[in-house]
Design a protein around this motif. Structure first.
Motif, PDB file in Angstrom:
ATOM      1  N   THR A   1       9.329 -14.356   8.818  1.00  0.00           N
ATOM      2  CA  THR A   1       9.396 -12.894   8.785  1.00  0.00           C
ATOM      3  C   THR A   1       9.361 -12.347   7.365  1.00  0.00           C
ATOM      4  O   THR A   1       8.873 -11.237   7.138  1.00  0.00           O
ATOM      5  N   ALA A   2       9.864 -13.103   6.389  1.00  0.00           N
ATOM      6  CA  ALA A   2       9.858 -12.619   5.007  1.00  0.00           C
ATOM      7  C   ALA A   2       8.426 -12.480   4.501  1.00  0.00           C
ATOM      8  O   ALA A   2       8.059 -11.464   3.886  1.00  0.00           O
ATOM      9  N   ALA A   3       7.601 -13.484   4.753  1.00  0.00           N
ATOM     10  CA  ALA A   3       6.203 -13.424   4.312  1.00  0.00           C
ATOM     11  C   ALA A   3       5.453 -12.320   5.052  1.00  0.00           C
ATOM     12  O   ALA A   3       4.655 -11.589   4.460  1.00  0.00           O
ATOM     13  N   ALA A   4       5.716 -12.200   6.354  1.00  0.00           N
ATOM     14  CA  ALA A   4       5.035 -11.166   7.136  1.00  0.00           C
ATOM     15  C   ALA A   4       5.442  -9.773   6.675  1.00  0.00           C
ATOM     16  O   ALA A   4       4.604  -8.873   6.552  1.00  0.00           O
ATOM     17  N   SER A   5       6.723  -9.588   6.392  1.00  0.00           N
ATOM     18  CA  SER A   5       7.198  -8.276   5.949  1.00  0.00           C
ATOM     19  C   SER A   5       6.544  -7.878   4.631  1.00  0.00           C
ATOM     20  O   SER A   5       6.117  -6.728   4.453  1.00  0.00           O
ATOM     21  N   ALA A   6       6.440  -8.832   3.700  1.00  0.00           N
ATOM     22  CA  ALA A   6       5.811  -8.541   2.416  1.00  0.00           C
ATOM     23  C   ALA A   6       4.333  -8.190   2.592  1.00  0.00           C
ATOM     24  O   ALA A   6       3.814  -7.261   1.961  1.00  0.00           O
ATOM     25  N   ALA A   7       3.649  -8.922   3.474  1.00  0.00           N
ATOM     26  CA  ALA A   7       2.223  -8.669   3.694  1.00  0.00           C
ATOM     27  C   ALA A   7       1.987  -7.303   4.304  1.00  0.00           C
ATOM     28  O   ALA A   7       1.086  -6.563   3.886  1.00  0.00           O
ATOM     29  N   TRP A   8       2.796  -6.947   5.288  1.00  0.00           N
ATOM     30  CA  TRP A   8       2.594  -5.662   5.955  1.00  0.00           C
ATOM     31  C   TRP A   8       3.010  -4.500   5.070  1.00  0.00           C
ATOM     32  O   TRP A   8       2.391  -3.428   5.120  1.00  0.00           O
ATOM     33  N   GLN A   9       4.039  -4.684   4.242  1.00  0.00           N
ATOM     34  CA  GLN A   9       4.416  -3.596   3.336  1.00  0.00           C
ATOM     35  C   GLN A   9       3.279  -3.300   2.366  1.00  0.00           C
ATOM     36  O   GLN A   9       2.954  -2.129   2.107  1.00  0.00           O
ATOM     37  N   THR A  10       2.644  -4.339   1.854  1.00  0.00           N
ATOM     38  CA  THR A  10       1.496  -4.149   0.974  1.00  0.00           C
ATOM     39  C   THR A  10       0.363  -3.439   1.697  1.00  0.00           C
ATOM     40  O   THR A  10      -0.258  -2.508   1.164  1.00  0.00           O
ATOM     41  N   ARG A  11       0.094  -3.867   2.928  1.00  0.00           N
ATOM     42  CA  ARG A  11      -1.012  -3.273   3.684  1.00  0.00           C
ATOM     43  C   ARG A  11      -0.745  -1.797   3.985  1.00  0.00           C
ATOM     44  O   ARG A  11      -1.648  -0.959   3.882  1.00  0.00           O
ATOM     45  N   ILE A  12       0.480  -1.456   4.365  1.00  0.00           N
ATOM     46  CA  ILE A  12       0.802  -0.074   4.690  1.00  0.00           C
ATOM     47  C   ILE A  12       0.765   0.799   3.440  1.00  0.00           C
ATOM     48  O   ILE A  12       0.340   1.963   3.492  1.00  0.00           O
ATOM     49  N   GLU A  13       1.177   0.254   2.288  1.00  0.00           N
ATOM     50  CA  GLU A  13       1.082   1.008   1.046  1.00  0.00           C
ATOM     51  C   GLU A  13      -0.367   1.321   0.708  1.00  0.00           C
ATOM     52  O   GLU A  13      -0.693   2.424   0.244  1.00  0.00           O
TER      53      GLU A  13
ATOM     54  N   LEU B   1      -2.793   1.680   2.872  1.00  0.00           N
ATOM     55  CA  LEU B   1      -3.202   2.716   3.815  1.00  0.00           C
ATOM     56  C   LEU B   1      -2.666   4.076   3.396  1.00  0.00           C
ATOM     57  O   LEU B   1      -3.403   5.083   3.405  1.00  0.00           O
ATOM     58  N   ALA B   2      -1.383   4.132   3.030  1.00  0.00           N
ATOM     59  CA  ALA B   2      -0.776   5.411   2.644  1.00  0.00           C
ATOM     60  C   ALA B   2      -1.483   6.011   1.434  1.00  0.00           C
ATOM     61  O   ALA B   2      -1.703   7.228   1.359  1.00  0.00           O
ATOM     62  N   ALA B   3      -1.867   5.173   0.473  1.00  0.00           N
ATOM     63  CA  ALA B   3      -2.576   5.663  -0.707  1.00  0.00           C
ATOM     64  C   ALA B   3      -3.940   6.217  -0.333  1.00  0.00           C
ATOM     65  O   ALA B   3      -4.370   7.258  -0.857  1.00  0.00           O
ATOM     66  N   ARG B   4      -4.635   5.549   0.584  1.00  0.00           N
ATOM     67  CA  ARG B   4      -5.935   6.044   1.035  1.00  0.00           C
ATOM     68  C   ARG B   4      -5.801   7.393   1.731  1.00  0.00           C
ATOM     69  O   ARG B   4      -6.653   8.284   1.570  1.00  0.00           O
ATOM     70  N   LEU B   5      -4.740   7.567   2.479  1.00  0.00           N
ATOM     71  CA  LEU B   5      -4.546   8.808   3.231  1.00  0.00           C
ATOM     72  C   LEU B   5      -4.271   9.989   2.309  1.00  0.00           C
ATOM     73  O   LEU B   5      -4.706  11.112   2.594  1.00  0.00           O
ATOM     74  N   VAL B   6      -3.563   9.762   1.207  1.00  0.00           N
ATOM     75  CA  VAL B   6      -3.324  10.853   0.257  1.00  0.00           C
ATOM     76  C   VAL B   6      -4.656  11.349  -0.307  1.00  0.00           C
ATOM     77  O   VAL B   6      -4.844  12.547  -0.549  1.00  0.00           O
ATOM     78  N   GLU B   7      -5.591  10.436  -0.473  1.00  0.00           N
ATOM     79  CA  GLU B   7      -6.902  10.805  -1.027  1.00  0.00           C
ATOM     80  C   GLU B   7      -7.847  11.390   0.015  1.00  0.00           C
ATOM     81  O   GLU B   7      -8.858  11.993  -0.343  1.00  0.00           O
ATOM     82  N   ALA B   8      -7.535  11.181   1.304  1.00  0.00           N
ATOM     83  CA  ALA B   8      -8.450  11.589   2.375  1.00  0.00           C
ATOM     84  C   ALA B   8      -8.529  13.116   2.511  1.00  0.00           C
ATOM     85  O   ALA B   8      -7.561  13.821   2.267  1.00  0.00           O
TER      86      ALA B   8
END
Length: 289
Positions: A268-280, A282-289
């Motif tokens: 779960t630690a590796a998965a949590s780190a991977a998904w936090q990066t992925r969601i960040e 996405l969030a950055a792309r949405l601010v620019e959208a």
């Protein structure tokens, strides 16, 4: 518009409710600030809804929100005055939430403190960024300037997400295994989020999941179920699943709930780190959208 969050605090009560505290100094006497806080004609120039109020403890309140078009009427909410002590305290419920505005003398001006108590912790960045804009408009009104400050493009909202550590996921024990769960308020509607995630490749049950719904080092199997633009489930490993769900949220945009469920030895630690990066990302792309 200033996209820097002010030094506010977000805490949790003993019964699990969230408390946002914001304090601002205004170069105006308490009587003027009080009038802007409580008189309907002034409230309507900085508060996000048209308000009617019976100015006494136990008095009724009504909040009327604007509709989607010119002259259209949006939803209504009700509340009750819980404190009214001019020119010091104005407190009331707003649906299930509670707001308390306190005005105290501060040299030749006033200190204005808002304490907002609510249950939706994932919505805290929306509330904080919204109140920052509202209090900025209140200050302009008191200064005799036009109150309009414009909408947040998403930068201020995301600043508060990081200030309050709302980007982090949680690890949970579930029947037969473990789960990583993220709940993140986004700044664009579900349709826009889905368009970015799918990148023009619509997910189809039984086929490989589009890359946008995956994270680095998280094995991705075929799509199991999809309801565009609201939800998608795909498999990973022998028995695991990844679920994307986009719901209504606070009105700033869609609310993302992402979960990855696996067996008891799931990293779960590796998965949590991977998904936090992925969601960040996405969030950055949405601010620019």
């Amino acid at each position: 518009m200033n996209t820097t969050p002010w030094p506010d605090s977000l805490t949790t009560t003993a019964d699990g409710r969230s408390v946002l505290r914001m304090e601002r100094r205004l170069p105006h006497p308490p009587e003027r600030v009080w009038a802007a806080l409580t008189e309907p004609a002034s409230l309507g120039q900085w508060f996000p809804a048209e308000v009617s109020v019976e100015p006494r403890p136990g008095g009724a309140m009504t909040f009327r929100f604007p509709g989607p078009g010119p002259g259209a009427e949006g939803p209504r909410m009700t509340g009750e005055v819980t404190g009214f002590d001019a020119p010091r305290l104005f407190a009331y419920t707003w649906g299930s939430e509670h707001l308390s505005w306190t005005v105290t003398p501060d040299a030749d001006g006033s200190s204005l403190t808002l304490v907002h108590t609510f249950d939706d912790r994932a919505g805290a960045a929306s509330f904080a960024s919204g109140w920052q804009l509202c209090v900025t408009a209140l200050g302009r009104l008191l200064d005799g300037e036009p109150g309009a400050v414009g909408r947040d493009t998403g930068e201020l909202h995301e600043s508060y997400v990081h200030r309050f550590d709302l980007e982090r996921g949680v690890t949970e024990t579930v029947p037969g295994g473990r789960r990583v769960r993220f709940e993140r308020q986004l700044v664009r509607p579900a349709e826009t989020v889905w368009e970015i995630l799918s990148a023009g490749i619509e997910p189809v049950a039984g086929l490989p999941v589009p890359e946008g719904f995956t994270a680095e080092k998280v094995p991705a199997g075929p799509v199991r179920e999809v309801r565009a633009p609201r939800s998608l489930t795909y498999t990973w490993g022998a028995d695991g699943t990844v679920d994307w769900e986009l719901t209504g949220g606070t009105g700033h945009g869609a609310r993302l709930v992402l979960t990855q469920t696996g067996p008891e030895d799931f990293d779960t630690a590796a998965a949590s780190a991977a998904w936090q990066t992925r969601i960040e990302e996405l969030a950055a792309r949405l601010v620019e959208a």
